[in-house]
Design a protein around this motif. Structure first.
Motif, PDB file in Angstrom:
ATOM      1  N   ASN A  83      31.985  34.497  17.024  1.00  0.00           N
ATOM      2  CA  ASN A  83      30.731  34.850  17.647  1.00  0.00           C
ATOM      3  C   ASN A  83      30.285  33.773  18.312  1.00  0.00           C
ATOM      4  O   ASN A  83      29.489  33.141  17.946  1.00  0.00           O
ATOM      5  CB  ASN A  83      29.914  35.745  16.930  1.00  0.00           C
ATOM      6  N   PRO A  84      30.564  33.837  19.811  1.00  0.00           N
ATOM      7  CA  PRO A  84      30.243  32.673  20.719  1.00  0.00           C
ATOM      8  C   PRO A  84      28.688  32.769  21.230  1.00  0.00           C
ATOM      9  O   PRO A  84      28.687  33.985  21.529  1.00  0.00           O
ATOM     10  CB  PRO A  84      31.269  32.702  21.777  1.00  0.00           C
ATOM     11  N   TRP A  85      27.917  31.822  21.330  1.00  0.00           N
ATOM     12  CA  TRP A  85      26.487  31.915  21.816  1.00  0.00           C
ATOM     13  C   TRP A  85      26.625  32.068  23.211  1.00  0.00           C
ATOM     14  O   TRP A  85      27.222  31.357  24.033  1.00  0.00           O
ATOM     15  CB  TRP A  85      25.665  30.732  21.399  1.00  0.00           C
ATOM     16  N   ALA A  86      25.778  32.813  23.911  1.00  0.00           N
ATOM     17  CA  ALA A  86      25.858  32.668  25.514  1.00  0.00           C
ATOM     18  C   ALA A  86      24.473  32.958  25.955  1.00  0.00           C
ATOM     19  O   ALA A  86      24.503  32.986  27.308  1.00  0.00           O
ATOM     20  CB  ALA A  86      26.730  34.093  25.979  1.00  0.00           C
ATOM     21  N   VAL A  87      23.460  32.908  25.246  1.00  0.00           N
ATOM     22  CA  VAL A  87      21.967  33.100  25.766  1.00  0.00           C
ATOM     23  C   VAL A  87      21.973  31.989  26.720  1.00  0.00           C
ATOM     24  O   VAL A  87      22.132  30.670  26.278  1.00  0.00           O
ATOM     25  CB  VAL A  87      20.978  32.964  24.650  1.00  0.00           C
ATOM     26  N   GLY A  88      21.366  32.137  27.971  1.00  0.00           N
ATOM     27  CA  GLY A  88      21.075  31.067  28.757  1.00  0.00           C
ATOM     28  C   GLY A  88      22.079  30.534  29.829  1.00  0.00           C
ATOM     29  O   GLY A  88      22.121  29.488  30.482  1.00  0.00           O
ATOM     30  N   ARG A  89      23.314  31.017  29.406  1.00  0.00           N
ATOM     31  CA  ARG A  89      24.380  30.450  30.054  1.00  0.00           C
ATOM     32  C   ARG A  89      24.894  30.903  31.546  1.00  0.00           C
ATOM     33  O   ARG A  89      25.890  30.302  32.321  1.00  0.00           O
ATOM     34  CB  ARG A  89      25.918  30.621  29.173  1.00  0.00           C
ATOM     35  N   GLY A 146      44.959  36.099  15.532  1.00  0.00           N
ATOM     36  CA  GLY A 146      44.626  37.494  14.505  1.00  0.00           C
ATOM     37  C   GLY A 146      43.322  37.071  14.138  1.00  0.00           C
ATOM     38  O   GLY A 146      42.887  37.371  12.895  1.00  0.00           O
ATOM     39  N   ILE A 147      42.215  36.780  15.267  1.00  0.00           N
ATOM     40  CA  ILE A 147      40.745  36.703  14.647  1.00  0.00           C
ATOM     41  C   ILE A 147      40.106  37.811  15.421  1.00  0.00           C
ATOM     42  O   ILE A 147      40.370  37.841  16.685  1.00  0.00           O
ATOM     43  CB  ILE A 147      40.360  35.225  15.013  1.00  0.00           C
ATOM     44  N   ASP A 148      39.012  38.322  14.866  1.00  0.00           N
ATOM     45  CA  ASP A 148      38.353  39.232  15.601  1.00  0.00           C
ATOM     46  C   ASP A 148      37.512  38.447  16.395  1.00  0.00           C
ATOM     47  O   ASP A 148      36.775  37.563  16.413  1.00  0.00           O
ATOM     48  CB  ASP A 148      37.422  40.217  14.528  1.00  0.00           C
ATOM     49  N   TYR A 149      37.096  39.305  17.624  1.00  0.00           N
ATOM     50  CA  TYR A 149      36.137  38.555  18.710  1.00  0.00           C
ATOM     51  C   TYR A 149      34.861  39.503  18.848  1.00  0.00           C
ATOM     52  O   TYR A 149      34.921  40.461  19.179  1.00  0.00           O
ATOM     53  CB  TYR A 149      37.096  38.539  19.949  1.00  0.00           C
ATOM     54  N   ILE A 150      33.694  38.631  18.708  1.00  0.00           N
ATOM     55  CA  ILE A 150      32.398  39.305  18.750  1.00  0.00           C
ATOM     56  C   ILE A 150      31.607  38.707  19.883  1.00  0.00           C
ATOM     57  O   ILE A 150      30.977  37.705  19.764  1.00  0.00           O
ATOM     58  CB  ILE A 150      31.746  39.502  17.692  1.00  0.00           C
ATOM     59  N   PRO A 151      31.704  38.848  21.225  1.00  0.00           N
ATOM     60  CA  PRO A 151      30.956  38.215  22.224  1.00  0.00           C
ATOM     61  C   PRO A 151      29.471  38.634  22.355  1.00  0.00           C
ATOM     62  O   PRO A 151      29.221  39.550  21.650  1.00  0.00           O
ATOM     63  CB  PRO A 151      31.494  38.835  23.526  1.00  0.00           C
ATOM     64  N   CYS A 152      28.819  37.774  23.072  1.00  0.00           N
ATOM     65  CA  CYS A 152      27.134  37.984  22.768  1.00  0.00           C
ATOM     66  C   CYS A 152      26.895  38.455  24.043  1.00  0.00           C
ATOM     67  O   CYS A 152      27.163  38.485  25.227  1.00  0.00           O
ATOM     68  CB  CYS A 152      26.585  36.414  22.615  1.00  0.00           C
ATOM     69  N   VAL A 153      25.740  39.618  23.914  1.00  0.00           N
ATOM     70  CA  VAL A 153      25.151  39.940  24.949  1.00  0.00           C
ATOM     71  C   VAL A 153      23.575  39.816  24.961  1.00  0.00           C
ATOM     72  O   VAL A 153      23.127  40.109  23.971  1.00  0.00           O
ATOM     73  CB  VAL A 153      25.441  41.649  25.094  1.00  0.00           C
ATOM     74  N   TYR A 154      22.849  39.678  26.121  1.00  0.00           N
ATOM     75  CA  TYR A 154      21.549  39.313  26.101  1.00  0.00           C
ATOM     76  C   TYR A 154      20.810  39.798  27.289  1.00  0.00           C
ATOM     77  O   TYR A 154      21.311  39.826  28.436  1.00  0.00           O
ATOM     78  CB  TYR A 154      21.155  37.863  25.625  1.00  0.00           C
TER      79      TYR A 154
END
Length: 601
Positions: free
Chosen positions: A272-278, A304-312
């Motif tokens: 789950n990568p952080w994206a706020v302010g990017r 084989g890893i689940d991906y959870i992107p950030c939305v803000y």
């Protein structure tokens, strides 16, 4: 996101932990879901919480709001003086806030999650639960309240550990052992993670570890420590989400991430990568999707890893640092919608919304003040109309609902924001260009008026809750078993408006004497029934009928909001809206004002 915990020393010993037995592998509360981060860190003196009971800081915990909450749905018993001693609202009323650690607040917030399509809440847990017993009690209490509310609503939740302070500070010198002990003592021994509402993926209880690989002096830079913690949680039978910095796999040219953490990322069940302010606008979000989201999703799929992107939605820190107001504008929802559109175009069906309730950094999607009339007049706050678009307080909740449906394939792909600025059946402040009142006495209501003379209901500039105009009602009550005057202000007979289970009614009233309290809105439905017979109550639990006088509790010569959920009359269609005075036996003058009427889905 403010990831800095309270830094008070304490000692802590690690206890052995029993692994949690997984539920059936069909349990899937992460992949393909909309997740929202939940802080729950606002408190106020007198709120009954552990922090609110402190004399230091007057019970204040993260009270530096950047956006001001919409308080209209909170009863008087759930509104508290703001700890920062901000001035009154523009209408003269005191500025009041909610407190997070309250059953009402938690139930209301979880109710919004359910209503607006948020599947899972990630409850943030900082090192202050290790370093200070009061804050630990607060967070434990709040999480338990959240668990109970989720169990009743169907929303899921999980614990997200923020490792801020693992480099020395909040989590103590042995931060790995501190987090292990906290999980054992709270999540396991108090059976939090065994709750049917606790999120599971593949049947395994979910835990998130935020900060892995982040180049920050307050967070551990030792990949072996992170690997040990991940493996420990896996040994307990958990599904581990890695909360990672922007550019964690070297993409996009960002400098937030450390090197040497590849094995740590690969050991996680999800990233789950952080994206706020990017990125600061829709064009930047599109570029970010190509430079970061696309290669990150490919890496996760390969491993084989689940991906959870950030939305803000946007962010601002002016009331915290005094620098730039509205530093990353929401652009009327366009910034957030562009992120949902990019996820759909990449085939990504899972997202983490940052955040649900982070009013102090203006990333919240929860209901917020629509314009400055609902904020303290002596201080700047970022209101939802700041970018030149008037929006309803629930706009970003509705946008999240629409975006979630799109990425899940329930709604067609669209680059154009479909969420309406308002979703009203009726909205007026009686200003120029808005729906105007045709306020003639309506004899169709039992030959109204009855035992009233000089009844008036008309738009005036004498007083207003917002803008410059309101609707004034007045007359002379003459006594008798029935004393009333019903003025028809809006007629929808030819185009009736349908009430839904989620319809809300708002309006403001300014009674000028006790008789003036016995006034308010009444609705006639096409089947001949009335709202007053529908068992609806206002936010304070008082019957929603003019003759109830709002319980006799609203102040005189002051504006009070009346809020009611109209689900009890769902399916009925509005024919007429009356402003009514109704007080059996009343004698003497009655008068007051009504403003800012809204009937909204």
């Amino acid at each position: 996101m403010n990831r800095s915990p309270w830094k008070i020393r304490a000692a802590c010993a690690i206890l052995a932990s029993a692994a949690l037995a997984p539920l059936p592998a069909s349990a899937q509360d992460i992949v393909g879901k909309v997740i929202a981060g939940y802080q729950g860190w606002f408190s106020a003196k007198g709120d009954g919480s552990p922090v609110g009971s402190l004399t230091k800081r007057e019970g204040n915990y993260h009270g530096n709001f950047e956006c001001y909450p919409d308080m209209r749905e909170f009863p008087a018993s759930e509104q508290f003086p703001n700890p920062n001693k901000w001035g009154a609202l523009s209408n003269g009323n005191p500025s009041l806030i909610f407190a997070s650690d309250r059953d009402f607040t938690i139930k209301r917030h979880v109710g919004w999650m359910k209503q607006y399509g948020i599947d899972t809440a990630a409850i943030q847990r900082f090192g202050d639960v290790y370093s200070d017993a009061t804050y630990k009690d607060q967070k434990n209490e709040l999480t338990t309240r959240m668990m109970r509310a989720c169990e009743k609503s169907g929303v899921k939740f999980y614990i997200e550990y923020d490792a801020s302070g693992s480099g020395g500070g909040g989590w103590g010198p042995n931060w790995v052992a501190s987090i292990q002990k906290d999980w054992t003592d709270f999540a396991v021994n108090q059976k939090i993670a065994k709750s049917p509402a606790y999120a599971r993926e593949g049947g395994k209880p979910v835990v998130e570890l935020w900060g892995m690989g982040l180049n920050d002096n307050g967070i551990s830079k030792d990949p072996q420590q992170w690997l040990a913690l991940i493996q420990w949680f896996k040994d307990q039978g958990c599904y581990v989400i890695g909360g990672v910095p922007t550019g964690w796999n070297g993409q996009g040219g960002f400098k937030d991430a450390l090197t040497g953490f590849e094995a740590v990322y690969a050991a996680s069940n999800a990233i789950n990568p952080w994206a706020v302010g990017r990125f600061a606008n829709a064009e930047g979000a599109d570029h970010f999707a190509e430079s970061n989201l696309k290669p990150e999703a490919a890496w996760c799929k390969q491993h084989g890893i689940d991906y959870i992107p950030c939305v803000y939605p946007g962010t601002s820190f002016f009331n915290s640092n005094g620098r730039t107001k509205n530093i990353i504008p929401r652009a009327g929802g366009k910034l957030m919608w562009s992120q949902f559109a990019n996820l759909r175009s990449l085939g990504i069906k899972t997202c983490f919304v940052s955040m649900f309730d982070e009013y102090n950094e203006a990333t919240q999607i929860a209901k917020a003040a629509e314009d400055p009339s609902s904020t303290p007049a002596d201080k700047w706050f970022l209101t939802l109309d700041a970018d030149g678009v008037s929006l309803s307080s629930d706009f970003y909740l509705r946008l999240t609902h629409d975006g979630g449906n799109m990425i899940k394939g329930r709604a067609p792909y669209s680059r154009t924001l479909p969420t309406k600025p308002w979703n009203d059946l009726l909205a007026t402040s009686f200003e120029t260009g808005q729906p105007t009142a045709n306020a003639a006495p309506d004899a169709a209501y039992n030959k109204s008026p009855k035992n009233v003379s000089g009844a008036i209901c008309a738009v005036t500039t004498d007083k207003a809750q917002s803008g410059s105009q309101s609707l004034r009602y007045s007359g002379m009550a003459k006594g008798g078993a029935a004393v009333y005057s019903y003025a028809k202000v809006f007629d929808f007979t030819t185009h009736p408006k349908t009430i839904t289970p989620n319809t809300l009614l708002y309006y403001w009233i300014y009674p000028e004497q006790d008789n003036g309290r016995y006034a308010g809105l009444e609705i006639l439905f096409t089947d001949g029934s009335k709202l007053s017979a529908g068992h609806c109550v206002d936010q304070n639990g008082k019957p929603l009928r003019p003759s109830a006088g709002h319980g006799g509790a609203i102040p005189l010569n002051a504006w009070s909001v009346v809020t009611s959920r109209l689900g009890a009359v769902a399916g009925k269609k509005i024919s007429k809206v009356w402003v009514a005075f109704d007080r059996p036996g009343a004698k003497g003058v009655y008068s007051g004002h009504i403003d800012d009427i809204r009937i909204s889905n």
